[in-house]
Scaffold this motif. Structure first.
Motif, short mmCIF file in Angstrom:
data_model
loop_
_atom_site.label_atom_id
_atom_site.label_comp_id
_atom_site.label_asym_id
_atom_site.label_seq_id
_atom_site.Cartn_x
_atom_site.Cartn_y
_atom_site.Cartn_z
N GLU A 170 1.00 -1.10 -0.16
CA GLU A 170 -0.06 0.02 -0.10
C GLU A 170 0.92 1.28 -0.08
N GLY A 171 0.53 2.16 -0.72
CA GLY A 171 1.30 3.42 -0.63
C GLY A 171 0.65 4.55 -0.10
N ASP A 172 -0.23 4.19 1.00
CA ASP A 172 -0.92 5.16 1.78
C ASP A 172 -0.19 6.18 2.50
N HIS A 173 1.04 6.63 2.19
CA HIS A 173 2.06 7.38 2.90
C HIS A 173 2.54 8.56 2.15
N PRO A 174 2.51 9.80 2.84
CA PRO A 174 2.93 10.98 1.94
C PRO A 174 4.32 10.88 1.76
N GLU A 175 4.67 11.46 0.55
CA GLU A 175 6.15 11.63 0.30
C GLU A 175 6.84 12.85 0.36
N ASP A 231 4.19 0.97 -5.47
CA ASP A 231 2.94 0.71 -4.55
C ASP A 231 1.86 1.21 -5.09
N THR A 232 0.72 1.14 -4.18
CA THR A 232 -0.36 1.60 -4.67
C THR A 232 -0.90 3.17 -4.73
N ASN A 233 0.26 3.88 -4.30
CA ASN A 233 0.01 5.32 -4.25
C ASN A 233 -0.18 6.02 -5.74
N LEU A 234 -1.19 6.90 -5.83
CA LEU A 234 -1.46 7.57 -6.80
C LEU A 234 -0.19 8.23 -7.78
N GLY A 235 0.42 8.77 -6.86
CA GLY A 235 1.47 9.68 -7.50
C GLY A 235 1.41 10.97 -7.75
#
Ligand code: SF4
Lengths: 394, 448
Positions: free
Chosen positions: B331-336, B367-371
């Protein structure tokens, strides 16, 4: 490298703590677009894919638009140097590198700042009123517009121009993605038609002031000359092909150097952000237009009719228009085939305008705006041929 | 034997491909069925919580077409039925009994089976619960038994970012597969086509008779059956073809021969988040948690199917009827922090605006982050670059958004292979796939 350490997470949490104030029912509900902009500026948000496509390309509009701005850097730097260089040259002063840059920056930076400031305010205002996200496209528009203006443009005209471009060129159509015209070019056209004295003639291109001896732009020289000896006429004014290619000539701030535009083109095409189809076909169109004119020119026609085709590519805004303006994905043709047609016609038209109306030799920007209007039509035909292919199946 | 080369498409370089050799998974204690996976089927439940069912017994049927039934992939007790919004049944769980009760059907020797008539075969498929394995082009819905398709396609290829190897799945099932092909041949007035990837043709297919064989090469979606059909028999008005997975084709042979709903399946677990990214000999409707218990549901997304086309499921939910793999994606549910400004050596992108472009085929963490944030549609031309179906995805998407469905049809709604690439590459983060699929459902509603 991934900046994902504790501090940044804390910062994110602090931001998130503010979110309720900006959401429905919050104190600053109306300012949500500002909150969104700030948050997405500092972070790639933690939003994850919703539908059936669980992994997404890392490219987003912010990166896309900022890549265009990066591709503009060669033009900005060269323009900055050249504005100073032309000024010092006209004043008869020596032209060391730093002095040129310094003088250039002195004239150029305020214009860029005003353009960004006013353009940004318009964008934010509309985002708030229309309740949509702030679109990063204004990062590009706000930079393109100053680069196609002369260094002597008064700041209030810069402000008026960019406001007109953003509002009339974009927002009245419904905002980014819906506009037909390139906003930066709309801004330029507005200033040109509203204050022609500040956008044309020989005096405006040099920041040296009214008393200095200023050189005419090559296009003006070519338009004024007669007969096939146009290159000689240019040479007599000290304008060589090499200088025009490098950008050692007076002109709009960012568009004088074909070399800088070429570097920008390499960045845009190399990153996959710029439409190479438009660039290539527009160059082809420009050359074709040049040949066409050479072929139809008589012994006494204006010099510009005799200008060798490859000269057109390096004079005026042709290179800049080709690389940065005609390729704007929103106002250009959207289909692959459409891009080829659109680019070619823009190229031909740009050269024809230069020739047909010597009083307005800078035809590129007008040609692009004109073709912006026709881009949907070109696309329509391409789409129809796609539909026909489908119907023709047996 | 014909060979097709697809030019357009895109191979997303992802980590975590499933590796052989195949292992036997332990017998699952619980399996799960998702009624929502069948497009345009409104399920009417035929079992209740607590009821004991036999393997092969119908669990629910379509409200409109009563003959379309989905059966229990295991014998045991219906332990839980989960409902979602508006009381739509989401998942049906069965606790598998030690001694599974099984629904028995008549059995036929291969020779007898080849004498069966079309009507008999249809009835066997409907009764046994294998009918829903068939889908129809256009629009990928379960076909109407009354209709006769122009051709039937068997898909034995997969080249999505986490590909599934059909050679492993079909090994040892050559005879059942052949029987399946022969029976399917009676359902159509045209031919049976078997589609594979060039260079990896499973033995069952290279030996098979009575079918047209096609090999495909090129980037994804060259291995996707919907795309392959488009190249062999592209959609036109009035054309209807059916298709199914190669494992299901072998199952058709098996059900006729053995008289029982075939529950065995080869399933792969793949993806960066998977701890055991490999092939399993297991059974239908098994859960990801059962095959790969160490993959953390907290930090991963479990997808039934591929990363570009699958459905997100809970870790205890069963594999979909049409799927042969689970993709376990972080899961990419973290801010970068300032991610969009960095050079991006590890950012995966088809554009070349990140530093990772220096090694374009190197698989990267994904990961699943929208980017990025969702923005207005900008016609960058990248959709046309990746779409292998001669569709202009931007125009198709817009026609659905403005509900001009006639326009959607002429723009190739029926051609869309639903490969997910236009959604994947979209810099504006627009859900092309969801929009197009809305258009498809609207079309089906009109058709009905
Ligand atoms: S329109 Fe999009 S989903 Fe459909 S085939 Fe083309 S790229 Fe794939």
């Amino acid at each position: 490298m991934r900046l994902d350490f504790e501090e940044t997470r804390d910062l994110w949490k602090k931001f998130e703590a503010l979110r309720p104030h900006f959401q429905k029912g919050g104190k600053f509900e109306k300012l949500y677009p500002l909150f969104e902009a700030k948050e997405t500026f500092l972070f790639v948000p933690p939003h994850t894919a919703k539908g059936r496509v669980h992994v997404r390309d890392a490219m987003d509009i912010k990166r896309l638009m900022s890549t265009v701005v990066v591709a503009l850097i060669p033009c900005i730097l060269w323009g900055m140097w050249n504005v100073g260089y032309q000024k010092l040259l006209a004043q008869g002063d020596p032209t060391p590198l730093l002095a040129c840059l310094g003088h250039g920056a002195w004239h150029m930076l305020p214009i860029i700042l005003v353009s960004y400031l006013v353009g940004g305010i318009c964008e934010v205002t509309f985002a708030i009123v229309r309740k949509h996200e702030i679109n990063e496209g204004f990062l590009v528009t706000g930079m393109l517009f100053p680069l196609v203006c002369p260094p002597t443009l008064p700041l209030w005209m810069v402000a008026g121009g960019i406001a007109f471009g953003t509002i009339i060129g974009k927002e009245v159509f419904g905002g980014t993605g819906m506009n037909i015209l390139n906003p930066a070019l709309t801004a330029r056209a507005f200033v040109f038609f509203a204050y022609p004295a500040h956008m044309s003639g020989d005096a405006v291109w040099s920041a040296a002031g009214p008393d200095a001896v200023t050189g005419a732009t090559p296009l003006a020289v070519a338009a004024a000359a007669h007969g096939p000896g146009v290159v000689t006429a240019l040479g007599a004014q000290g304008i060589t092909y090499r200088d025009s290619f490098l950008g050692l000539i007076p002109g709009s701030m960012g568009e004088v150097s074909a070399l800088a535009c070429l570097i920008g083109a390499l960045i845009l095409v190399g990153t996959g952000v710029g439409a190479w189809r438009i660039m290539i076909s527009m160059i082809a169109g420009g050359l074709a237009g040049g040949f066409l004119m050479n072929a139809s020119a008589g012994a006494t026609s204006a010099g510009i009719m005799h200008l060798p085709p490859h000269w057109h590519l390096v004079l005026g805004g042709f290179a800049f228009g080709t690389v940065y303006m005609a390729t704007d994905p929103v106002s250009a043709a959207a289909t692959h085939t459409g891009k080829l047609i659109y680019g070619f016609l823009t190229g031909v038209l740009a050269v024809l305008i230069r020739a047909v109306n010597p009083a307005y030799p800078e035809g590129v920007m007008l040609a692009i705006l004109f073709m912006n209007v026709f881009a949907p039509l070109i696309d329509h035909f391409v789409v129809q041929s796609n539909v026909k292919r489908r119907l023709a199946r047996v | 034997m014909s060979d097709y080369r697809m030019k357009r498409g895109y191979d997303v370089p992802m980590l975590g491909r499933a590796e052989g050799p195949i292992v036997d998974a332990a017998r699952p204690k619980r399996v799960g069925v998702r009624p929502t996976e069948f497009r345009f089927v409104k399920p009417k439940l035929m079992v209740k919580e607590g009821e004991t069912v036999s393997a092969g017994q119908p669990l629910f049927r379509d409200r409109k077409r009563a003959e379309i039934r989905v059966v229990a992939p295991a014998g045991g007790v219906v332990s839980e039925i989960r409902f979602g919004r508006r009381k739509v049944c989401q998942e049906i769980f069965i606790d598998v009994a030690e001694q599974e009760p099984v629904v028995e059907h008549s059995t036929y020797s291969p020779d007898e089976a080849r004498q069966l008539t079309r009507a008999q075969i249809v009835e066997i498929l409907l009764d046994s619960g294998l009918w829903p394995s068939l889908r129809r082009r256009p629009f990928s819905v379960i076909p109407d038994p009354e209709r006769v398709p122009e051709a039937i396609f068997i898909g034995a290829a997969d080249n999505d970012p986490l590909p599934f190897d059909y050679s492993i799945a079909l090994a040892g099932r050559e005879e059942d597969f052949q029987l399946g092909v022969d029976l399917l041949g009676k359902l159509t007035e045209g031919k049976v086509h078997a589609c594979t990837l060039k260079g990896s043709v499973p033995g069952a297919i290279s030996q098979a008779r009575n079918c047209e064989k096609h090999t495909f090469s090129g980037p994804y979606p060259a291995g996707k059956i919907e795309a392959q059909i488009h190249y062999v028999l592209p959609h036109k008005k009035g054309r209807e073809v059916w298709y199914l997975d190669a494992q299901d084709c072998a199952d058709i042979g098996e059900v006729v021969r053995a008289g029982r709903y075939p529950v065995a399946r080869v399933v792969a677990v793949a993806g960066e988040g998977a701890v055991r990214a490999q092939y399993f000999r297991t059974r239908r409707a098994v859960s990801a948690a059962h095959l790969d218990p160490d993959a953390s549901p907290a930090s991963n997304r479990f997808v039934s199917g591929g990363p570009l086309t699958g459905v997100r499921v809970s870790s205890d939910c069963g594999l979909g009827l049409y799927d042969c793999k689970f993709s376990v994606i972080p899961e990419g549910d973290h801010p970068e922090f300032v991610g969009w400004m960095l050079p991006g050596f590890h950012k995966l992108s088809r554009y070349r605006a990140y530093a990772s472009a220096m090694m374009p085929t190197k698989a990267q963490h994904l990961d699943t982050n929208l980017g990025g944030g969702v923005r207005a549609h900008v016609a960058t031309g990248i959709y046309e670059d990746v779409c292998g179906m001669d569709i202009l995805p931007g125009y198709l998407m817009k026609s659905v958004l403005v509900e001009d469905f006639e326009e959607s049809d002429s723009l190739g709604l029926a051609d869309c292979a639903e490969c997910g690439l236009c959604t994947h590459v979209c810099p504006s983060k627009i859900e092309f796939g969801e929009i197009i699929s809305k258009g498809i459902v609207a079309h089906l509603r009109e058709e009905a």
